[in-house]
Design a protein around this motif. Sequence first.
Motif, PDB file in Angstrom:
ATOM      1  N   TRP A 139     -11.140  48.227  50.539  1.00 55.77           N
ATOM      2  CA  TRP A 139     -11.962  48.292  49.322  1.00 55.77           C
ATOM      3  C   TRP A 139     -12.000  49.713  48.784  1.00 55.77           C
ATOM      4  O   TRP A 139     -11.829  49.946  47.574  1.00 55.77           O
ATOM      5  N   GLN A 140     -12.202  50.686  49.671  1.00 53.06           N
ATOM      6  CA  GLN A 140     -12.233  52.082  49.247  1.00 53.06           C
ATOM      7  C   GLN A 140     -10.865  52.557  48.768  1.00 53.06           C
ATOM      8  O   GLN A 140     -10.767  53.407  47.885  1.00 53.06           O
ATOM      9  N   SER A 141      -9.806  52.008  49.335  1.00 51.69           N
ATOM     10  CA  SER A 141      -8.468  52.422  48.909  1.00 51.69           C
ATOM     11  C   SER A 141      -8.207  52.011  47.469  1.00 51.69           C
ATOM     12  O   SER A 141      -7.588  52.757  46.701  1.00 51.69           O
ATOM     13  N   PHE A 142      -8.679  50.830  47.072  1.00 53.26           N
ATOM     14  CA  PHE A 142      -8.513  50.405  45.685  1.00 53.26           C
ATOM     15  C   PHE A 142      -9.355  51.276  44.755  1.00 53.26           C
ATOM     16  O   PHE A 142      -8.932  51.604  43.643  1.00 53.26           O
ATOM     17  N   ALA A 143     -10.548  51.676  45.218  1.00 53.33           N
ATOM     18  CA  ALA A 143     -11.380  52.571  44.407  1.00 53.33           C
ATOM     19  C   ALA A 143     -10.712  53.925  44.251  1.00 53.33           C
ATOM     20  O   ALA A 143     -10.741  54.534  43.180  1.00 53.33           O
ATOM     21  N   TRP A 188     -12.721  60.264  52.502  1.00 54.24           N
ATOM     22  CA  TRP A 188     -12.582  58.978  53.162  1.00 54.24           C
ATOM     23  C   TRP A 188     -11.814  57.980  52.304  1.00 54.24           C
ATOM     24  O   TRP A 188     -11.189  57.050  52.840  1.00 54.24           O
ATOM     25  N   ARG A 189     -11.851  58.163  50.993  1.00 49.73           N
ATOM     26  CA  ARG A 189     -11.000  57.319  50.157  1.00 49.73           C
ATOM     27  C   ARG A 189      -9.529  57.668  50.365  1.00 49.73           C
ATOM     28  O   ARG A 189      -8.659  56.786  50.320  1.00 49.73           O
ATOM     29  N   GLN A 190      -9.240  58.943  50.607  1.00 49.66           N
ATOM     30  CA  GLN A 190      -7.870  59.325  50.949  1.00 49.66           C
ATOM     31  C   GLN A 190      -7.467  58.721  52.290  1.00 49.66           C
ATOM     32  O   GLN A 190      -6.334  58.266  52.466  1.00 49.66           O
ATOM     33  N   ALA A 203     -14.282  47.048  59.481  1.00 48.76           N
ATOM     34  CA  ALA A 203     -13.973  48.420  59.072  1.00 48.76           C
ATOM     35  C   ALA A 203     -12.747  48.457  58.174  1.00 48.76           C
ATOM     36  O   ALA A 203     -12.700  49.198  57.181  1.00 48.76           O
ATOM     37  N   SER A 204     -11.746  47.638  58.498  1.00 54.32           N
ATOM     38  CA  SER A 204     -10.530  47.597  57.677  1.00 54.32           C
ATOM     39  C   SER A 204     -10.828  47.064  56.287  1.00 54.32           C
ATOM     40  O   SER A 204     -10.265  47.537  55.292  1.00 54.32           O
TER      41      SER A 204
END
Length: 433
Positions: free
Chosen positions: A389-393, A204-206, A383-384
């Motif tokens: 946030w997850q994309s930066f992680a 999900w980070r991808q 959701a965005s």
Amino acid sequence: MQPFLHHWGASAITSIGFFWVSLWAFCLGYLVSSMIEVFVSKDRMQRAMGVRGPRAVALAAFFGFVSSSCSFAALSTTRALFSKGAGLVPALAFLLASTNLVIELGILIAVFLSWQFVIGEYIGAVLMIGFMWVIVALTLPPGLEEMARKKAEEADAMKGMAMDMEMGNDMGDSKSMDDMQGMDMPPMDTPDPTPPPFRSLAGWRQVAMQYRMEWSMVWKDVTFGFTIAGVIATFVPAAAFQALFVGSSRAGGSLWWETVLQTLVGPVAAFFTFIGSMGNIPLAAVLYGSGVSFAGIMAFIFSDLIVFPIVRVSARYFGWKMALYIVAVFLVALVAASICLHYGFAWAGILPDTAGHAAHHDDPAAGFAVNVTLFLNAAFLAASGWLVWQSFAGMAGMHHNMGQPGLIERVIGVLAKASCVWLTIGVVLWFVF
């Protein structure tokens, strides 16, 4: 002076209202597209498209549908598939499907136009693939496919090197694709990674990184496109469109030759907008409100792959001879598909009445009403936020240096920033006047 300032404010509110009513559609479409990009492997796709015949074309269209994305991303993927052995017809079928059999585009069309245009978008994509196949079979010059494949292999190799540089490998300073055009490099054939498990956080980070990248690729076109749509809807009278699209003012509908002429004018108008299909939908709604025929509007929407920035990138990937050949093939295919749709829908009795559609919004702020759109936007914005946030992680520890953007990208960037300034001032003027 005051009327102009009032119209400026109205155009800004109209543009933002256009975007607001379609925001959830963008988010939903790019989320689905990002999930497919991460969780669906391209390896089988590439092997299946290396042969000719109906099965390869059908598979290419299906894989294009599940890999739907913006025109630039779709063209890049098409180049990669073509360089790895996909036939020209399957590769072009993939390109047409991935930019027209698009979930987010269908949702946006439903928001701005009508259900007939949604059906027309998907049926038209299939028709264009069929027409493209026939045209290529009858007209492809000898040796052109092989020449274009060699050029695509070189472009693929340069992209692979640029990605290695971007990730911080010891290969020198990062360069753009334009900087490396003269390099002599062998083709690179990197294996397709195994898709991550659907329930994994890493997967999900991808998805989050892909989602963020989708937005980063389209925000400039979307910003400029929606701004221009608001300006045109506010400042340009319906008479101007009726003069450009001959016969659009006729009460009983356009004559057959006027419909054909509007279908030819649609791609010309799209070419000079420099905007991709997502940004062009609000403009298509303006044409709809000005009485342009169904065929003319569909041709305008279908022309996202023959706008100048796309043609320029296509020439970089395949060479100018192949790029211009593809433009000619797509132009004939989209005009033929649009005319078939128009008269097919007329025969079936489902042709939309463009003359009866409201040309302009009397209340530019009508799109901000408290309704289902508000709650959908709130949910998808939340959701965005989580995805960003997850994309930066997921990107933590990565080194990114994308090099200098090309001329067209810089121009679009300037136009997008100018659009932001126009909208900001316009909002202030709306409340003042």
